[in-house]
Write a protein that holds these residues in place. Structure first.
Motif, PDB file in Angstrom:
ATOM      1  N   LEU A  10       0.983  -1.180   0.016  1.00  0.00           N
ATOM      2  CA  LEU A  10       0.017  -0.064  -0.149  1.00  0.00           C
ATOM      3  C   LEU A  10       0.947   1.216   0.127  1.00  0.00           C
ATOM      4  CD1 LEU A  10      -3.286   0.646   2.156  1.00  0.00           C
ATOM      5  CD2 LEU A  10      -1.506   2.240   1.921  1.00  0.00           C
ATOM      6  N   LEU A  11       1.903   1.244   0.880  1.00  0.00           N
ATOM      7  CA  LEU A  11       2.874   2.490   0.902  1.00  0.00           C
ATOM      8  C   LEU A  11       3.364   2.747  -0.644  1.00  0.00           C
ATOM      9  CD1 LEU A  11       4.446   2.237   4.269  1.00  0.00           C
ATOM     10  CD2 LEU A  11       3.082   3.925   3.619  1.00  0.00           C
ATOM     11  N   VAL A  12       3.692   1.552  -1.154  1.00  0.00           N
ATOM     12  CA  VAL A  12       4.657   1.753  -2.319  1.00  0.00           C
ATOM     13  C   VAL A  12       3.534   2.477  -3.348  1.00  0.00           C
ATOM     14  CG1 VAL A  12       5.375   0.538  -4.436  1.00  0.00           C
ATOM     15  CG2 VAL A  12       6.232  -0.084  -2.056  1.00  0.00           C
ATOM     16  N   ARG A  13       2.470   1.908  -3.523  1.00  0.00           N
ATOM     17  CA  ARG A  13       1.433   2.380  -4.383  1.00  0.00           C
ATOM     18  C   ARG A  13       1.041   3.834  -4.210  1.00  0.00           C
ATOM     19  NH1 ARG A  13      -3.968   2.523  -3.653  1.00  0.00           N
ATOM     20  NH2 ARG A  13      -3.869   0.671  -2.150  1.00  0.00           N
ATOM     21  N   THR A  14       0.847   4.423  -2.858  1.00  0.00           N
ATOM     22  CA  THR A  14       0.490   5.629  -2.509  1.00  0.00           C
ATOM     23  C   THR A  14       1.511   6.471  -2.574  1.00  0.00           C
ATOM     24  OG1 THR A  14       0.509   5.240  -0.280  1.00  0.00           O
ATOM     25  CG2 THR A  14      -1.523   4.954  -1.125  1.00  0.00           C
ATOM     26  N   ILE A  15       2.849   6.278  -2.295  1.00  0.00           N
ATOM     27  CA  ILE A  15       3.967   7.105  -2.316  1.00  0.00           C
ATOM     28  C   ILE A  15       4.300   7.448  -3.960  1.00  0.00           C
ATOM     29  CG2 ILE A  15       6.487   7.194  -2.218  1.00  0.00           C
ATOM     30  CD1 ILE A  15       6.161   5.506   0.231  1.00  0.00           C
ATOM     31  N   ILE A  38       7.139  14.933   2.936  1.00  0.00           N
ATOM     32  CA  ILE A  38       6.962  14.280   4.054  1.00  0.00           C
ATOM     33  C   ILE A  38       8.064  13.211   4.347  1.00  0.00           C
ATOM     34  CG2 ILE A  38       4.346  14.022   3.639  1.00  0.00           C
ATOM     35  CD1 ILE A  38       4.725  11.408   2.149  1.00  0.00           C
ATOM     36  N   ILE A  39       8.139  12.727   5.415  1.00  0.00           N
ATOM     37  CA  ILE A  39       9.322  11.769   5.968  1.00  0.00           C
ATOM     38  C   ILE A  39       8.451  10.321   6.270  1.00  0.00           C
ATOM     39  CG2 ILE A  39      11.316  10.927   7.445  1.00  0.00           C
ATOM     40  CD1 ILE A  39      11.706  14.066   7.842  1.00  0.00           C
ATOM     41  N   ILE A  40       8.604   9.221   5.754  1.00  0.00           N
ATOM     42  CA  ILE A  40       8.249   8.342   6.078  1.00  0.00           C
ATOM     43  C   ILE A  40       9.368   7.433   6.880  1.00  0.00           C
ATOM     44  CG2 ILE A  40       7.387   5.896   5.257  1.00  0.00           C
ATOM     45  CD1 ILE A  40       5.986   7.164   2.887  1.00  0.00           C
ATOM     46  N   GLU A  79      -5.165   3.776   3.798  1.00  0.00           N
ATOM     47  CA  GLU A  79      -5.224   4.044   2.232  1.00  0.00           C
ATOM     48  C   GLU A  79      -5.073   5.627   2.114  1.00  0.00           C
ATOM     49  OE1 GLU A  79      -5.778   3.473  -1.579  1.00  0.00           O
ATOM     50  OE2 GLU A  79      -5.864   1.982  -0.111  1.00  0.00           O
ATOM     51  N   SER A  80      -5.349   6.457   2.942  1.00  0.00           N
ATOM     52  CA  SER A  80      -5.134   8.211   2.559  1.00  0.00           C
ATOM     53  C   SER A  80      -3.778   8.641   3.603  1.00  0.00           C
ATOM     54  CB  SER A  80      -6.283   8.682   3.167  1.00  0.00           C
ATOM     55  OG  SER A  80      -6.683   8.634   4.511  1.00  0.00           O
ATOM     56  N   GLY A  81      -3.108   7.635   4.030  1.00  0.00           N
ATOM     57  CA  GLY A  81      -1.881   8.263   4.745  1.00  0.00           C
ATOM     58  C   GLY A  81      -1.120   9.106   4.274  1.00  0.00           C
ATOM     59  N   VAL A  82      -0.702   8.816   3.150  1.00  0.00           N
ATOM     60  CA  VAL A  82       0.347   9.383   2.454  1.00  0.00           C
ATOM     61  C   VAL A  82      -0.376  10.808   1.950  1.00  0.00           C
ATOM     62  CG1 VAL A  82       2.013   9.563   0.392  1.00  0.00           C
ATOM     63  CG2 VAL A  82       2.021   7.637   1.772  1.00  0.00           C
ATOM     64  N   SER A  83      -1.163  10.789   1.346  1.00  0.00           N
ATOM     65  CA  SER A  83      -1.961  12.046   0.922  1.00  0.00           C
ATOM     66  C   SER A  83      -2.376  12.793   2.255  1.00  0.00           C
ATOM     67  CB  SER A  83      -3.192  11.669   0.153  1.00  0.00           C
ATOM     68  OG  SER A  83      -4.066  10.989   0.733  1.00  0.00           O
ATOM     69  N   ASP A  84      -2.821  12.394   3.223  1.00  0.00           N
ATOM     70  CA  ASP A  84      -3.173  13.205   4.355  1.00  0.00           C
ATOM     71  C   ASP A  84      -1.843  13.936   5.077  1.00  0.00           C
ATOM     72  OD1 ASP A  84      -5.779  12.422   4.370  1.00  0.00           O
ATOM     73  OD2 ASP A  84      -5.616  10.871   5.876  1.00  0.00           O
ATOM     74  N   ALA A  85      -0.691  13.196   5.212  1.00  0.00           N
ATOM     75  CA  ALA A  85       0.516  13.569   5.466  1.00  0.00           C
ATOM     76  C   ALA A  85       1.007  14.982   4.690  1.00  0.00           C
ATOM     77  CB  ALA A  85       1.745  12.607   5.441  1.00  0.00           C
ATOM     78  N   ALA A 108       6.044  16.946   7.089  1.00  0.00           N
ATOM     79  CA  ALA A 108       5.164  16.126   7.937  1.00  0.00           C
ATOM     80  C   ALA A 108       6.060  14.736   8.134  1.00  0.00           C
ATOM     81  CB  ALA A 108       3.725  16.009   7.275  1.00  0.00           C
ATOM     82  N   LEU A 109       5.505  13.950   9.142  1.00  0.00           N
ATOM     83  CA  LEU A 109       6.174  12.714   9.500  1.00  0.00           C
ATOM     84  C   LEU A 109       4.957  11.644   9.438  1.00  0.00           C
ATOM     85  CD1 LEU A 109       8.542  10.822  10.481  1.00  0.00           C
ATOM     86  CD2 LEU A 109       7.750  11.422  12.766  1.00  0.00           C
ATOM     87  N   LEU A 110       5.399  10.608   8.748  1.00  0.00           N
ATOM     88  CA  LEU A 110       4.427   9.566   8.673  1.00  0.00           C
ATOM     89  C   LEU A 110       5.107   8.420   9.312  1.00  0.00           C
ATOM     90  CD1 LEU A 110       1.774   7.873   8.094  1.00  0.00           C
ATOM     91  CD2 LEU A 110       2.689   7.603   5.864  1.00  0.00           C
TER      92      LEU A 110
END
Length: 380
Positions: A10-15, A91-93, A126-132, A143-145
Motif C-alpha cells: 500500500l505504501l509503495v502504491r500511494t507514495i 513528508i518523511i516516512i 489508504e489515505s495516510g500518504v496523501s493526508d501527510a 510532516a512525519l508518517l
C-alpha cells in the motif's frame, strides 16, 4: 487496492501516486520499501531531506524514506523548515523498529514531532500518504508518517486514516523575508496551535513565549548588514544587479536575504544551501565554515549526480558571525569538484563565473575580513 495487499504494498502504491520525487537511505525496516518505490538512494538522510526541500521550493511534492535512527541525522533542516516554511508538501516516512530486531537502538520517531513542531501521523492507511502531504502544505512544514516494522509486513489497513481535513493555516508557504527571526517563530507557533487542535501532535508542543520583541524588521527599524569594510560587499551588489536568486546558509550569507540585497530565497540550516539549491534551481551561497561543517556531503551528491548547481563559497577563513575564529582553507578538501578560484576584488572574472551552469560548478571567492568584525545595522 489489490487483494492481499501488505502494508508495504500500500505504501509503495500511494507514495508513487502522490509524490513527484522520492529519496531514501536504506535500512531495516524500510530497505524494501525504498527499493520498490523507486527511491533515489542518497548519501545520507540530511542531504535527502535538503533535496526534498529544494523540490518543495520548485513546486514538487517529495518523500524521504528513512529508518528511525536516520531521523537523528536530518534534524537540523527539519527544524529550520518549520520556521522558514516550505511550498509543496514534504513528508518523511520513518520505519521504527520497536523491538530492536535489526537495529542498534530503540527510538520512537514520533518524538521528533515535539522537537520540530511538525504534524505526525502514525500507521499505514489508504489515505495516510496523501493526508501527510496535505498536512505538510497546510502547516507549511515537513510532516512525519511513522510506521512500524510490523505494520509494513502485515496485511494493509484498507480504511482511510480518519484525518479531518486540516484547519486552514493563513501562514502557508515561505515565511515573509521581512520577518525577524523571532517573527518567524511566532508565525510557526500559530501553525503549531492548529496542529495540536487537529490531533496531529502526539506530544504537547512548546508555545512561543509572549514577548514584546518586534516581529518584523520595519517594527524594529533595522536589519543586519555586512561589515563596513566587508570585501564581499561588491559581490553581493553584483549578484543583486544580475537578478540572481540564491539559497543561503547559516553565517554571513544570510545577509543576502536582507535589504538592500534581497536575492536570498531561504535558509534551512548549516550546510543545507548546497542540496536545497541543487534541486530548486537556485544558486547556493555558503561560507567556508558551513561548507566544511556539513555541506560537503551535499556537494559530493551534487557532483556524483551531475546536478546543475552554481555553488558560491565565501572564503574568508574565519567564522564571521561568531567572533572570527579561524577556519581551514576549503580548497584542499575539494579536489573532486575542481573548483574555480577567484579573488573577490576581481569583479570582471567574478561576473563571468556567476552564471547557473548546466553541470555542477563550485566557485571559491577569496576575501579577507576586517580585523575588527562589526556588522552594520542598516535602517529599514
Amino acid at each position: 487496492m489489490s487483494p492481499g495487499e501488505s502494508g508495504e504494498d500500500l505504501l509503495v502504491r500511494t507514495i508513487r501516486s502522490c509524490t513527484d520525487r522520492i529519496y531514501a537511505v536504506p535500512g531495516y525496516p524500510v530497505s524494501s520499501l525504498a527499493d520498490r518505490s523507486g527511491a533515489k538512494l542518497v548519501i545520507n538522510e540530511k542531504v535527502a531531506l535538503e533535496l526534498a526541500i529544494g523540490d518543495s521550493l520548485a513546486g514538487r511534492r517529495a518523500c524521504v524514506i528513512v529508518k528511525h535512527v536516520g531521523m537523528n541525522a536530518l534534524v537540523d533542516p527539519l527544524v529550520h523548515a518549520t520556521f522558514q516554511g516550505i511550498r509543496a508538501g514534504v513528508i518523511i516516512i520513518c520505519g521504527d523498529d520497536p523491538t530492536a530486531k535489526n537495529t542498534m537502538t530503540v527510538q520512537d520517531s514520533r518524538y521528533f514531532g515535539l522537537v520540530a513542531s511538525i504534524p505526525v501521523l502514525s500507521g499505514i492507511s489508504e489515505s495516510g500518504v496523501s493526508d501527510a502531504l496535505c498536512a505538510s502544505e497546510q502547516y507549511s512544514r515537513v510532516a512525519l508518517l511513522r510506521v512500524s516494522a510490523e505494520e509494513i509486513s502485515q496485511p494493509a489497513n484498507t480504511s482511510p486514516s480518519g484525518l479531518v481535513c486540516p484547519e486552514n493555516n493563513p501562514a502557508t508557504g515561505l515565511a515573509d523575508p521581512a520577518l525577524t527571526m523571532y517573527g518567524r517563530a511566532v508565525r510557526a507557533a500559530a501553525g503549531s496551535t492548529l496542529i495540536q487542535k487537529a490531533g496531529l501532535a502526539p506530544h504537547p508542543l512548546p508555545p512561543v513565549q509572549s514577548s514584546s520583541a518586534p516581529q518584523n524588521r520595519k517594527e524594529r527599524g533595522s536589519t543586519l548588514g555586512l561589515c563596513a569594510d566587508c570585501p564581499f560587499r561588491s559581490m553581493f551588489e553584483l549578484m543583486a544587479k544580475k537578478g540572481m536568486s540564491a539559497v543561503c546558509d547559516t553565517g554571513c550569507s544570510l545577509i543576502a536575504m536582507n535589504p538592500p540585497y534581497s536575492f536570498g530565497v531561504a535558509c534551512y540550516g548549516m550546510g543545507s544551501a548546497v542540496a536545497v539549491a541543487a534541486s530548486s534551481g537556485n544558486a547556493a551561497l555558503i561560507g567556508d565554515y558551513a561548507l566544511l561543517h556539513s555541506g560537503l556531503q551535499g556537494l559530493m551528491e551534487v557532483y556524483q549526480e551531475g546536478l546543475p548547481l552554481l555553488c558560491i563559497v565565501m572564503v574568508n577563513q574565519c567564522m564571521g558571525m561568531t567572533g572570527g575564529q579561524p577556519v581551514p582553507d576549503p580548497l584542499p578538501y575539494l579536489g573532486f569538484a575542481h573548483p574555480q578560484v577567484c579573488d573577490v576584488k576581481d569583479l570582471k572574472h567574478l561576473e563571468e563565473l556567476l552564471t547557473i551552469p548546466k553541470r555542477p560548478m563550485t566557485v571559491l571567492v577569496y576575501g579577507s575580513c576586517p580585523e575588527e568584525i562589526d556588522h552594520e545595522t542598516v535602517a529599514c
